[in-house]
Design an enzyme around this catalytic site. Sequence first.
Site, short mmCIF file in Angstrom:
data_model
loop_
_atom_site.label_atom_id
_atom_site.label_comp_id
_atom_site.label_asym_id
_atom_site.label_seq_id
_atom_site.Cartn_x
_atom_site.Cartn_y
_atom_site.Cartn_z
N SER A 242 -6.08 -4.74 -4.11
CA SER A 242 -4.44 -4.30 -4.79
C SER A 242 -3.44 -3.20 -4.50
O SER A 242 -2.60 -3.40 -4.35
CB SER A 242 -4.63 -4.14 -6.21
OG SER A 242 -5.65 -3.04 -6.36
N HIS A 272 -11.83 -8.85 -8.58
CA HIS A 272 -11.28 -7.13 -8.39
C HIS A 272 -11.47 -7.06 -9.79
O HIS A 272 -12.54 -7.45 -10.01
CB HIS A 272 -9.95 -8.20 -7.41
CG HIS A 272 -9.86 -6.60 -7.24
ND1 HIS A 272 -9.81 -5.10 -7.40
CD2 HIS A 272 -8.32 -5.97 -6.52
CE1 HIS A 272 -9.13 -4.49 -6.72
NE2 HIS A 272 -8.04 -4.62 -6.40
N ASP A 374 -16.11 -1.79 -13.08
CA ASP A 374 -16.18 -2.06 -14.33
C ASP A 374 -17.55 -3.37 -14.81
O ASP A 374 -16.98 -3.61 -16.43
CB ASP A 374 -15.65 -4.07 -13.60
CG ASP A 374 -13.87 -4.56 -12.94
OD1 ASP A 374 -13.50 -3.10 -13.25
OD2 ASP A 374 -14.46 -4.03 -11.64
#
Length: 435
Positions: A242, A272, A374
């Site tokens: 990103s 991602h 995450d």
Amino acid sequence: MDKIKAHFQTKIGDQISEIKDFLAAHGDEKIGDIKVSQLYGGMRGMQALICETSKLDPDEGIRFRGYSIPELQEKLPKFPGGGNEPLPEAIFYLMLMNEIPTDDDVRRLSNNWARRSIVPPHIFKAIDALPVTAHPMTQFTVGIMALQTESEFAKAYKKGINKKNYWEPTYEDAMNLIARLPRIAAYIYRRRYHNGEHIEPDHNLDWSGNFAHMLGFDNEEFRELMRLYMTIHSDHEGGNVSAHAVHLVGSALSDAYLSFSAGMNGLAGPLHGLANQEVIRWIQSMRQELGGGLPSKEEIANYCRKTLAEGKVIPGFGHAVLRKTDPRYTAQREFALQHMPHDDMFLIVSRVYEVVPEILEATGKVKNPWPNVDAHSGQLLMHYNLTEYEFYTVLFGVARSLGTMANLIWDRAIGSALERPGSTTTDLLKEKFAK
Ligand code: HAX
């Protein structure tokens, strides 16, 4: 010119001279060799970018302008009246100015973003043109693209702005974009999951507090979570998909909206940012398959082996750069230990942490078996009843505006070059090494 912008302007000249002097002294020196395998291997380990806002160490994790996450938790200003977590306004200020802000600096920035936060009606119409079931990240990038009509940089460029002044409209675009993203994200959330019952902003709150409020979560603990979440997701040096996409597209002088939406399309990939939704999806299907309850270590291990045997990744584990547990994971684990130590999903996430690394190590190919950011973020959101996991990457995206926009302003201030690396072909490489 507003005070924050004027303060930033005082920094530009020094930075330009520092880079110029540094290049004059060391511009011809080499910092590494490139192996053929790196060309095929996603350029892993190749230092090819400058990113001043943060640096990722494989073993220690991220530092923002030299500060680790625990140091930021200690040093950055908090929400007045008892907040414990750093304010995202403060990390943006630190990344942009290379200075720890005072309480006053942060209050000024919060007010500045509140003043800029009005979203023109056509953005909502553009989002409404999509089916309500469209993935929230698709709705998000459409909203960002619709906002491009407001670009000050695009208008100034059309009028023939001198390149020395590119940073000024870029600063305006970056600040407006950051200020408006929470409203756009909250609009998507309420549209998709709450029958379009939208909530007006509350400008007595800070940027993340108001975001939590517009999402419909009005308790102080959730606001604290949002402050921590926005801070730790804001930046991860320059080479991740990103951040790199924003820089790359921005290098063509595409404005902040065009550049940021490119980054968000990258964040929406499952390797991602989308990994945060995949983690919860994976845990929920494991629970469903096992009939609910708290799975044992053996059951988790079997489920992991099944995932790998099906040719899938275990989401939330592994990293292209990190080689230890991600400190962003640790910061979230500490938040959970403090606020929800007996939460069911937290117990599962903790047990997964005890089981997965050994299994990934046993494959003999995974370079980093440890959890990344995450692996934990969804559990915290689930605890406060933000259970709609397809929305999670949007939260990540709002946070990522802070680092990428600080970088984009600097890119235009120092006149960063158009990014245009060379490429080659397998035949040409074969020819080269046959000689
Ligand atoms: N589960 C299964 N296999 C994994 C794995 C995981 N969690 N992590 C790595 N591997 C595999 C790779 O797929 C690769 O397999 P092949 O050789 O068959 O292609 C091999 O191990 C070597 O990979 P690596 O060098 O260790 O890792 P990469 O740098 O290539 O990839 C990834 C890094 C993050 C993409 C990878 O670890 C992964 O897919 N993880 C799961 C998805 C995930 O959590 N992504 C979020 C990362 C953090 C982030 O960006 N957040 O936004």
